[in-house]
Design a protein around this motif. Structure first.
Motif: not given
Length: 106
Positions: A70, A72-73
């Motif tokens: 991920d 974004k994470k």
């Protein structure tokens, strides 16, 4: 020297466009016939996958469709670490390490 090696041969074999042809001394060509036993055997062969192999195939397909992580994470964590605001939960980390070792070593 090659002529001496092939001197006893009555026929020569030539390959044209991935098709095998017999070439006789009078330079006429005839296609080589496939053996019917090989095709009969292929028709009776079968493959069955074990449940573990089916599960592995499913996981492989899922992994191919996944992005892998991920982003974004990851960016949020990078930002928190660089700002010094990321807090490590030591208890949770210890539980995860112990669980991983248990899974790994039994």
């Amino acid at each position: 020297m090659v002529n001496q090696v092939n001197k006893g041969n009555q026929q020569n074999v030539a390959y044209t466009n991935s098709k095998q042809l017999n070439v006789s001394k009078d330079n006429s060509t005839t296609p080589v016939q496939n053996q019917p036993a090989a095709t009969a055997k292929a028709a009776t062969d079968s493959v069955s996958l074990t449940p573990q192999a089916q599960q592995l195939r499913g996981l492989h397909e899922k992994a191919e469709q996944s992005q892998g992580f991920d982003s974004k994470k990851v960016n949020e964590l990078k930002k928190a670490i660089s700002e010094g605001s990321y807090q490590v939960n030591a208890e949770k980390l210890a539980e995860k390490i112990a669980g991983f070792e248990f899974d790994l070593y039994g």
